[in-house]
Design an enzyme around this catalytic site. Structure first.
Site, PDB file in Angstrom:
ATOM      1  N   HIS A 201      11.532 -51.801 -15.009  1.00  0.00           N
ATOM      2  CA  HIS A 201      11.436 -50.388 -14.638  1.00  0.00           C
ATOM      3  C   HIS A 201      11.444 -50.185 -13.130  1.00  0.00           C
ATOM      4  O   HIS A 201      11.408 -49.065 -12.636  1.00  0.00           O
ATOM      5  CB  HIS A 201      10.147 -49.805 -15.243  1.00  0.00           C
ATOM      6  CG  HIS A 201      10.119 -48.324 -15.347  1.00  0.00           C
ATOM      7  ND1 HIS A 201       9.391 -47.529 -14.483  1.00  0.00           N
ATOM      8  CD2 HIS A 201      10.723 -47.477 -16.209  1.00  0.00           C
ATOM      9  CE1 HIS A 201       9.531 -46.264 -14.825  1.00  0.00           C
ATOM     10  NE2 HIS A 201      10.347 -46.201 -15.862  1.00  0.00           N
ATOM     11  N   LYS A 203      12.494 -49.849  -9.202  1.00  0.00           N
ATOM     12  CA  LYS A 203      13.585 -49.154  -8.522  1.00  0.00           C
ATOM     13  C   LYS A 203      13.459 -49.428  -7.020  1.00  0.00           C
ATOM     14  O   LYS A 203      12.685 -48.758  -6.336  1.00  0.00           O
ATOM     15  CB  LYS A 203      13.524 -47.644  -8.786  1.00  0.00           C
ATOM     16  CG  LYS A 203      13.356 -47.268 -10.271  1.00  0.00           C
ATOM     17  CD  LYS A 203      12.256 -46.257 -10.427  1.00  0.00           C
ATOM     18  CE  LYS A 203      11.786 -45.990 -11.827  1.00  0.00           C
ATOM     19  NZ  LYS A 203      12.532 -46.374 -12.950  1.00  0.00           N
ATOM     20  N   ASP A 208      20.290 -56.253   3.936  1.00  0.00           N
ATOM     21  CA  ASP A 208      20.255 -57.230   5.038  1.00  0.00           C
ATOM     22  C   ASP A 208      18.900 -57.904   5.207  1.00  0.00           C
ATOM     23  O   ASP A 208      18.582 -58.388   6.295  1.00  0.00           O
ATOM     24  CB  ASP A 208      20.638 -56.566   6.367  1.00  0.00           C
ATOM     25  CG  ASP A 208      22.100 -56.156   6.411  1.00  0.00           C
ATOM     26  OD1 ASP A 208      22.835 -56.464   5.452  1.00  0.00           O
ATOM     27  OD2 ASP A 208      22.505 -55.514   7.391  1.00  0.00           O
ATOM     28  N   HIS A 415       9.445 -36.400 -11.556  1.00  0.00           N
ATOM     29  CA  HIS A 415       9.430 -37.824 -11.913  1.00  0.00           C
ATOM     30  C   HIS A 415       8.611 -38.645 -10.920  1.00  0.00           C
ATOM     31  O   HIS A 415       8.640 -39.876 -10.949  1.00  0.00           O
ATOM     32  CB  HIS A 415      10.893 -38.313 -11.956  1.00  0.00           C
ATOM     33  CG  HIS A 415      11.112 -39.602 -12.658  1.00  0.00           C
ATOM     34  ND1 HIS A 415      11.703 -40.688 -12.053  1.00  0.00           N
ATOM     35  CD2 HIS A 415      10.842 -39.983 -13.924  1.00  0.00           C
ATOM     36  CE1 HIS A 415      11.799 -41.688 -12.912  1.00  0.00           C
ATOM     37  NE2 HIS A 415      11.280 -41.291 -14.053  1.00  0.00           N
ATOM     38  N   LYS A 417       5.809 -40.729  -8.726  1.00  0.00           N
ATOM     39  CA  LYS A 417       4.862 -41.773  -9.145  1.00  0.00           C
ATOM     40  C   LYS A 417       4.104 -42.255  -7.896  1.00  0.00           C
ATOM     41  O   LYS A 417       4.331 -43.360  -7.408  1.00  0.00           O
ATOM     42  CB  LYS A 417       5.605 -42.928  -9.808  1.00  0.00           C
ATOM     43  CG  LYS A 417       6.500 -42.462 -10.970  1.00  0.00           C
ATOM     44  CD  LYS A 417       7.361 -43.567 -11.498  1.00  0.00           C
ATOM     45  CE  LYS A 417       8.492 -43.046 -12.357  1.00  0.00           C
ATOM     46  NZ  LYS A 417       8.095 -42.120 -13.407  1.00  0.00           N
ATOM     47  N   ASP A 422      -7.812 -40.150   1.129  1.00  0.00           N
ATOM     48  CA  ASP A 422      -8.143 -39.929   2.538  1.00  0.00           C
ATOM     49  C   ASP A 422      -7.908 -41.173   3.376  1.00  0.00           C
ATOM     50  O   ASP A 422      -7.964 -41.112   4.612  1.00  0.00           O
ATOM     51  CB  ASP A 422      -9.602 -39.475   2.667  1.00  0.00           C
ATOM     52  CG  ASP A 422     -10.558 -40.391   1.928  1.00  0.00           C
ATOM     53  OD1 ASP A 422     -11.329 -41.101   2.584  1.00  0.00           O
ATOM     54  OD2 ASP A 422     -10.536 -40.390   0.672  1.00  0.00           O
TER      55      ASP A 422
END
Length: 489
Positions: A201, A203, A208, A415, A417, A422
């Site tokens: 899942h 992403k 480089d 979507h 996440k 603080d």
């Protein structure tokens, strides 16, 4: 093997006998010592041969990446620059000055910056209208990203690790990946279902071994124009990119059809974690940073598991915890039979009660939301009592849709996440239910900039807080009503 006469004459003979006996005893002792040493050497050689033979008969270990076995320093002097990036769905307009550059432009920047390599870890690929069976003009941004990636794959090494789909023929790849492979990209499916009963899942991008993107956006045209997303791009930061590369190399190894090593070879280990974060300048501000990963089976030595990083960020909060995620369920969402999983839920209640930390949760509300999510959120929101200084509030975020937009499958949703307190910023790739931390491959960036000077530009944490407060106070955010009985859209 075994390691290993006259009186004067009599006196001389006795002395000679004594000397011979003494010499014999010395030789005997030396012989015993040599035999012991020889025995020890024989045992050591036997063990070495056994270990060598066993090593040759065991499954191959992951080949170390040529730049992963360098000595590790916990301080980085690279001029690292971080940028929060977002995708704002078409038609979603905020009455706020808080705005971030687009994920679409960030991806094009990374493609443009790449000079030697590009690695992408992804869940799935649907960058064109053909992939979704739509005729949306806004798919043009995804199609442009795919075109640019194809051009890049013809010039330099492009590697893609993606989740092996099980709803198709085993050898059938998504059309996007077939195209990229034809242009020269090296593509590997990772069968997380077989390995951990989860999915890949994650992403993220690595260009480089110097620039990275990590966040909620899938390789999907809808993630650029029809879904609300958030991520971070870090430029010119080889030390952080090298560490993220270790997570990618683990996926790449597993994509060969290998079993999960236990333990992982030392080349996958990291010195950067919750206890000993990487010290580096972000936008000129002194920062402590680390990358977490899930599931625990994919964490090499030194890597903080993603669940632990979530709990730790909450633990460190002293004033507030703000959370924006698509799904929130204290369950093993995809297990059968269903099981309760209360690690995060319990931690939220604990910090709210023990330290009177203010908790705000912004959860997505769309057609695919599970109805059972509402009573669990209601339960959390009930921990609200000004007299006792208990303060947990929950809101639902709804992305509005026109009739034509409603026809776009799996779109028009927040979507995000991420979590901000603080003290810390947490930008992840996982939804918040048990499966994503126990079985599914995900990753997160955790940033601490508490030593920042007030005169410097806003920290990542401050920028993320501003994004949350913009969304929380927007017209798209609705308080969770305890009498709420459905998920109408």
């Amino acid at each position: 093997m075994k390691t290993d006469v006259p009186y004067e004459r009599v006196v001389v003979d006795v002395q000679r006998k004594r000397e011979e006996n003494s010499r014999a005893q010395m030789y005997y002792r030396c012989g015993l010592a040599l035999a012991s040493i020889a025995t020890l050497l024989l045992v050591a050689l036997t063990l070495q041969n056994l270990l060598f033979t066993r090593g040759r008969s065991s499954p191959p270990s992951p080949a170390p990446h040529p730049r992963l076995s360098l000595p590790i320093s916990r301080t980085c002097s690279d001029p690292c620059r971080v940028v929060l990036v977002e995708s704002i769905p078409e038609g979603l307009v905020f009455n706020s000055s808080t705005a971030s550059p687009s994920i679409y432009q960030a991806w094009l920047n990374l493609i443009g910056e790449a000079r030697s390599s590009l690695d992408v870890a992804s869940f799935y690929w649907t960058l064109t209208n053909n992939d979704t069976g739509t005729h949306e003009p806004t798919a043009d941004k995804g199609e442009e990203v795919l075109r640019r990636l194809g051009e890049l794959a013809g010039k330099l090494p492009v590697r893609i690790a993606f989740n092996k789909p099980h709803n198709k023929h085993p050898d059938e790849w998504p059309a996007n990946l077939k195209l990229l492979a034809n242009h020269g990209a090296d593509v590997r499916p990772v069968d997380m279902l077989a390995l951990t009963t989860g999915v890949l899942h994650t992403k993220f991008w690595i260009a480089d071994k110097k620039h990275i993107f990590i966040g909620s956006a899938n390789m999907d045209w809808r993630s650029l124009t029809q879904v609300k997303e958030l991520g971070a791009v870090v430029y010119n930061c080889s030390c952080l990119a090298e560490d993220l590369s270790k997570i990618f190399e683990a996926y790449w190894f597993l994509g060969q059809g290998q079993e999960i090593p236990s333990p992982w070879p030392s080349t996958f280990s990291t010195a950067y974690n919750e206890d000993t974060p990487l010290q580096l300048p972000l936008n000129g501000t002194k920062s402590s940073v680390y990358l977490s990963s899930s599931p625990p089976a994919l964490c090499a030595e030194g890597r903080t598991a993603d669940l632990q990083s979530v709990l730790s960020v909450m633990e460190d909060a002293r004033e507030f915890v703000y959370i924006a995620v698509m799904n929130y369920l204290p369950t093993m969402e995809f297990s059968f039979p269903k099981r309760y999983w209360g690690e995060i839920d319990t931690q939220l209640r604990r910090v709210a009660f023990e330290r009177r930390v203010k908790v705000r949760m912004l959860i997505s509300h769309w057609a695919s939301s599970q109805p059972v999510m509402i009573p669990f959120l209601r339960s959390l929101a009930s921990v609200q009592d000004p007299k006792s200084k208990l303060d947990i509030q929950v809101r639902l975020f709804v992305v509005p849709s026109t009739p034509s937009q409603r026809k776009i499958p799996f779109a028009r949703v927040n979507h995000n996440k991420y979590m901000v307190t603080d003290k810390l910023a947490y930008i992840g790739t996982s939804n918040w239910s048990g499966d994503y931390f126990v079985n599914t491959a995900g990753s997160a960036l955790v940033v601490n900039q508490t030593d920042a000077s007030p005169t410097q530009e806003p920290t990542v944490r401050a920028q993320l807080q501003a994004v949350f407060e913009r969304d929380w106070n927007s017209a798209y955010s609705t308080p969770l009503n305890h009498n709420f009985n459905g998920l109408e859209t």
